[in-house]
Design an enzyme around this catalytic site. Structure first.
Site, PDB file in Angstrom:
ATOM      1  N   GLY A   1       0.835  -1.204   0.000  1.00 10.71           N
ATOM      2  CA  GLY A   1       0.000   0.000   0.000  1.00 10.71           C
ATOM      3  C   GLY A   1       0.861   1.241   0.000  1.00 10.71           C
ATOM      4  O   GLY A   1       0.644   2.170   0.788  1.00 10.71           O
ATOM      5  N   ALA A   2       1.847   1.280  -0.916  1.00 10.16           N
ATOM      6  CA  ALA A   2       2.898   2.294  -0.851  1.00 10.16           C
ATOM      7  C   ALA A   2       2.661   3.484  -1.765  1.00 10.16           C
ATOM      8  O   ALA A   2       3.493   4.387  -1.824  1.00 10.16           O
ATOM      9  CB  ALA A   2       4.245   1.651  -1.184  1.00 10.16           C
ATOM     10  N   ASN A   3       1.533   3.500  -2.475  1.00 13.36           N
ATOM     11  CA  ASN A   3       1.328   4.588  -3.439  1.00 13.36           C
ATOM     12  C   ASN A   3       0.746   5.845  -2.797  1.00 13.36           C
ATOM     13  O   ASN A   3       0.668   6.891  -3.442  1.00 13.36           O
ATOM     14  CB  ASN A   3       0.414   4.133  -4.583  1.00 13.36           C
ATOM     15  CG  ASN A   3      -0.921   3.643  -4.078  1.00 13.36           C
ATOM     16  OD1 ASN A   3      -0.997   2.540  -3.548  1.00 13.36           O
ATOM     17  ND2 ASN A   3      -1.956   4.448  -4.207  1.00 13.36           N
TER      18      ASN A   3
ATOM     19  N   GLY B   1      -0.384   7.958   1.265  1.00 14.07           N
ATOM     20  CA  GLY B   1      -0.421   7.975   2.727  1.00 14.07           C
ATOM     21  C   GLY B   1       0.883   7.553   3.398  1.00 14.07           C
ATOM     22  O   GLY B   1       1.989   7.795   2.894  1.00 14.07           O
TER      23      GLY B   1
ATOM     24  N   GLY C   1       2.241   4.756   3.731  1.00 11.04           N
ATOM     25  CA  GLY C   1       3.060   3.821   2.940  1.00 11.04           C
ATOM     26  C   GLY C   1       3.957   4.553   1.959  1.00 11.04           C
ATOM     27  O   GLY C   1       5.129   4.191   1.771  1.00 11.04           O
TER      28      GLY C   1
ATOM     29  N   SER D   1      -2.846   0.348  15.238  1.00 10.83           N
ATOM     30  CA  SER D   1      -3.533   1.640  15.352  1.00 10.83           C
ATOM     31  C   SER D   1      -3.891   1.915  16.799  1.00 10.83           C
ATOM     32  O   SER D   1      -4.097   0.989  17.592  1.00 10.83           O
ATOM     33  CB  SER D   1      -4.817   1.615  14.524  1.00 10.83           C
ATOM     34  OG  SER D   1      -5.587   2.772  14.776  1.00 10.83           O
TER      35      SER D   1
ATOM     36  N   TYR E   1     -13.161  -1.613  11.460  1.00  9.17           N
ATOM     37  CA  TYR E   1     -11.819  -1.024  11.474  1.00  9.17           C
ATOM     38  C   TYR E   1     -11.082  -1.333  12.778  1.00  9.17           C
ATOM     39  O   TYR E   1      -9.955  -1.844  12.764  1.00  9.17           O
ATOM     40  CB  TYR E   1     -11.863   0.485  11.250  1.00  9.17           C
ATOM     41  CG  TYR E   1     -10.457   1.063  11.198  1.00  9.17           C
ATOM     42  CD1 TYR E   1      -9.617   0.780  10.131  1.00  9.17           C
ATOM     43  CD2 TYR E   1      -9.948   1.834  12.244  1.00  9.17           C
ATOM     44  CE1 TYR E   1      -8.310   1.250  10.084  1.00  9.17           C
ATOM     45  CE2 TYR E   1      -8.648   2.311  12.206  1.00  9.17           C
ATOM     46  CZ  TYR E   1      -7.832   2.021  11.132  1.00  9.17           C
ATOM     47  OH  TYR E   1      -6.532   2.478  11.087  1.00  9.17           O
TER      48      TYR E   1
HETATM   49  N1  LIG Z   1      -3.459   7.657   9.068  1.00  7.75           N
HETATM   50  C1  LIG Z   1      -3.633   7.334  10.336  1.00  7.75           C
HETATM   51  O1  LIG Z   1      -3.864   8.194  11.193  1.00  7.75           O
HETATM   52  C2  LIG Z   1      -3.514   5.919  10.767  1.00  7.75           C
HETATM   53  C3  LIG Z   1      -3.738   5.631  12.122  1.00  7.75           C
HETATM   54  C4  LIG Z   1      -3.601   4.328  12.555  1.00  7.75           C
HETATM   55  C5  LIG Z   1      -3.233   3.333  11.673  1.00  7.75           C
HETATM   56  N2  LIG Z   1      -3.036   3.635  10.367  1.00  7.75           N
HETATM   57  C6  LIG Z   1      -2.685   2.522   9.473  1.00  7.75           C
HETATM   58  O2  LIG Z   1      -1.651   2.910   8.591  1.00  7.75           O
HETATM   59  C7  LIG Z   1      -1.834   2.268   7.318  1.00  7.75           C
HETATM   60  C8  LIG Z   1      -1.842   3.322   6.228  1.00  7.75           C
HETATM   61  O3  LIG Z   1      -2.880   4.247   6.499  1.00  7.75           O
HETATM   62  P1  LIG Z   1      -3.023   5.586   5.656  1.00  7.75           P
HETATM   63  O4  LIG Z   1      -3.648   6.591   6.543  1.00  7.75           O
HETATM   64  O5  LIG Z   1      -1.769   5.891   4.980  1.00  7.75           O
HETATM   65  O6  LIG Z   1      -4.125   5.137   4.595  1.00  7.75           O
HETATM   66  P2  LIG Z   1      -4.346   5.632   3.078  1.00  7.75           P
HETATM   67  O7  LIG Z   1      -3.773   6.979   2.871  1.00  7.75           O
HETATM   68  O8  LIG Z   1      -5.800   5.400   2.793  1.00  7.75           O
HETATM   69  O9  LIG Z   1      -3.463   4.601   2.236  1.00  7.75           O
HETATM   70  C9  LIG Z   1      -3.820   3.251   2.238  1.00  7.75           C
HETATM   71  C10 LIG Z   1      -2.951   2.520   1.242  1.00  7.75           C
HETATM   72  O10 LIG Z   1      -3.353   1.135   1.260  1.00  7.75           O
HETATM   73  C11 LIG Z   1      -3.629   0.750  -0.080  1.00  7.75           C
HETATM   74  N3  LIG Z   1      -4.609  -0.326  -0.166  1.00  7.75           N
HETATM   75  C12 LIG Z   1      -5.897  -0.330   0.224  1.00  7.75           C
HETATM   76  N4  LIG Z   1      -6.485  -1.505  -0.091  1.00  7.75           N
HETATM   77  C13 LIG Z   1      -5.534  -2.260  -0.704  1.00  7.75           C
HETATM   78  C14 LIG Z   1      -5.515  -3.552  -1.280  1.00  7.75           C
HETATM   79  N5  LIG Z   1      -6.612  -4.317  -1.319  1.00  7.75           N
HETATM   80  N6  LIG Z   1      -4.365  -4.015  -1.806  1.00  7.75           N
HETATM   81  C15 LIG Z   1      -3.239  -3.243  -1.796  1.00  7.75           C
HETATM   82  N7  LIG Z   1      -3.197  -1.997  -1.292  1.00  7.75           N
HETATM   83  C16 LIG Z   1      -4.338  -1.512  -0.747  1.00  7.75           C
HETATM   84  C17 LIG Z   1      -4.134   2.013  -0.759  1.00  7.75           C
HETATM   85  O11 LIG Z   1      -4.052   1.856  -2.151  1.00  7.75           O
HETATM   86  P3  LIG Z   1      -5.119   2.571  -3.142  1.00  7.75           P
HETATM   87  O12 LIG Z   1      -4.580   3.954  -3.401  1.00  7.75           O
HETATM   88  O13 LIG Z   1      -5.082   1.682  -4.342  1.00  7.75           O
HETATM   89  O14 LIG Z   1      -6.446   2.595  -2.456  1.00  7.75           O
HETATM   90  C18 LIG Z   1      -3.153   3.012  -0.196  1.00  7.75           C
HETATM   91  O15 LIG Z   1      -1.934   2.949  -0.881  1.00  7.75           O
HETATM   92  C19 LIG Z   1      -3.141   1.487   7.415  1.00  7.75           C
HETATM   93  O16 LIG Z   1      -2.845   0.143   7.733  1.00  7.75           O
HETATM   94  C20 LIG Z   1      -3.859   2.153   8.581  1.00  7.75           C
HETATM   95  O17 LIG Z   1      -4.762   1.299   9.241  1.00  7.75           O
HETATM   96  C21 LIG Z   1      -3.171   4.899   9.882  1.00  7.75           C
END
Ligand SMILES: NC(=O)c1ccc[n+]([C@@H]2O[C@H](COP(=O)([O-])OP(=O)(O)OC[C@H]3O[C@@H](n4cnc5c(N)ncnc54)[C@H](OP(=O)(O)O)[C@@H]3O)[C@@H](O)[C@H]2O)c1
Length: 307
Positions: free
Chosen positions: A20-22, A24, A26, A150, A175
């Site tokens: 999921g590196a594209n 956020g 990642g 999280s 979630y």
């Molecule tokens: N942001 C926060 O405050 C926060 C807090 C606690 C935990 N986290 C954890 O940190 C991680 C990243 O969160 P984020 O905030 O960066 O989320 P994000 O910006 O929504 O990014 C999520 C990433 O996961 C990818 N993804 C989703 N479904 C997928 C699938 N089926 N196969 C492969 N890739 C997939 C998305 O790709 P697409 O672009 O293709 O959708 C995107 O690259 C998550 O595990 C989240 O639970 C985040």
């Protein structure tokens, strides 16, 4: 021990895979690791978004060596192909299990196998990937698997009698439950690796509360609307950008002082420098780990190669 996010250890010669590196956390994890010199493999489900992220890192980080790898963590064929690609890599020093659904659908949805979509994305796909790609990590002494948990793990719980929320789905339960399950997976994996005498380390992290509206804008990677920026900036006192959130998994990958079973998060819970922090008792529960492991094996269709 302190950790300076502006002076990362030299990671040249090491290969790190980020799911999921594209976008956020990642994306920023990948960029920061590339800046430290690591060869970064961006495992993403959408080829165009993956390419946008890869070319952005190449533009922003001189001499970065990055590549894209297809991976949809809800698709078994895709997971298995990605695992084979990892086994074919010369080396894999760390695997960051970051891909996730952070805004779950209001109504319960399932993947092709019938698994609840949030659990499938946030836990089951990574479980299958690690089970199949573990030999690639075993080849590199001290390699790491970093699981994104999280703060929501403090507020939710796993329903052993209804893991897939067939009878009790809400987006919040999906979630928070998935993130409890992800953390349980990471700590149970650590116990099993140690028991097997493996040198692979399983580390669990959380990135606090990191929002896209507080994150630098990059075309094709992070383009929040004006309204989103406005709302996210109103919460600035207790939030940070996803570039800051990424400091936590980056430390988990690079800090030689981090050990398997450690839990890292931002110093002020929702924001701040990456530090060791306490995980919930449920996340660390060997009983819950033992109860969930066979359920993960069954739902992911993948026996795990560790007793
Ligand atoms: N942001 C926060 O405050 C926060 C807090 C606690 C935990 N986290 C954890 O940190 C991680 C990243 O969160 P984020 O905030 O960066 O989320 P994000 O910006 O929504 O990014 C999520 C990433 O996961 C990818 N993804 C989703 N479904 C997928 C699938 N089926 N196969 C492969 N890739 C997939 C998305 O790709 P697409 O672009 O293709 O959708 C995107 O690259 C998550 O595990 C989240 O639970 C985040």
């Amino acid at each position: 021990m302190g950790w300076d996010v502006t002076a990362l250890p030299d990671a040249r010669g090491r290969t790190v895979v980020v799911t999921g590196a594209n976008a956020g956390v990642g994306y920023w994890t990948s960029e920061q690791l590339a800046r430290a010199g690591a060869h970064v493999v961006l495992a993403c489900r959408d080829p165009e978004r993956a390419e946008a992220a890869v070319s952005t890192i190449r533009r922003r980080v001189p001499r970065a060596t990055v590549e894209a790898m297809p991976l949809d963590v809800t698709d078994r064929r895709s997971i298995d192909a990605a695992a084979d690609a990892l086994l074919a890599q010369d080396r894999v020093d760390a695997l960051v299990l970051n891909a996730g659904i952070v805004h779950p659908p209001r109504e319960r949805r399932t993947d092709e196998e019938g698994n609840e979509l949030v659990l499938s994305t946030n836990v089951l796909g990574h479980f299958r990937l690690v089970a199949r790609a573990l030999p690639a990590l075993e080849r590199m002494p001290g390699s790491r698997i970093v699981t994104l948990g999280s703060l929501a793990s403090r507020l939710g719980r796993v329903r052993l009698d209804d893991l897939q929320l067939k009878d009790s789905y809400t987006s919040w339960r999906a979630y928070s439950g998935s993130k409890v399950a992800a953390q349980v997976f990471g700590f149970e994996l650590d116990r099993r690796l140690r028991a097997a005498g493996s040198t692979v380390q399983s580390v669990v992290v959380h990135p606090g509360y990191s929002t896209s509206g507080r994150t630098p804008g990059i075309r094709g990677v992070n383009q929040p609307s004006r309204a989103k920026r406005f709302v996210d900036n109103l919460q600035a006192a207790w939030t940070q950008g996803k570039d800051d959130g990424a400091h936590v998994p980056v430390r988990a990958v690079l800090d030689p002082a981090v050990a398997g079973g450690d839990y890292l998060g931002p110093a002020a819970w929702t924001k701040g420098a990456p530090v060791h922090t306490p995980a919930t008792r449920a996340s660390r529960s060997p009983r819950l780990g033992a109860a969930l492991w066979p359920l993960f094996e069954q739902a992911s269709g993948q026996p795990f190669p560790l007793p």
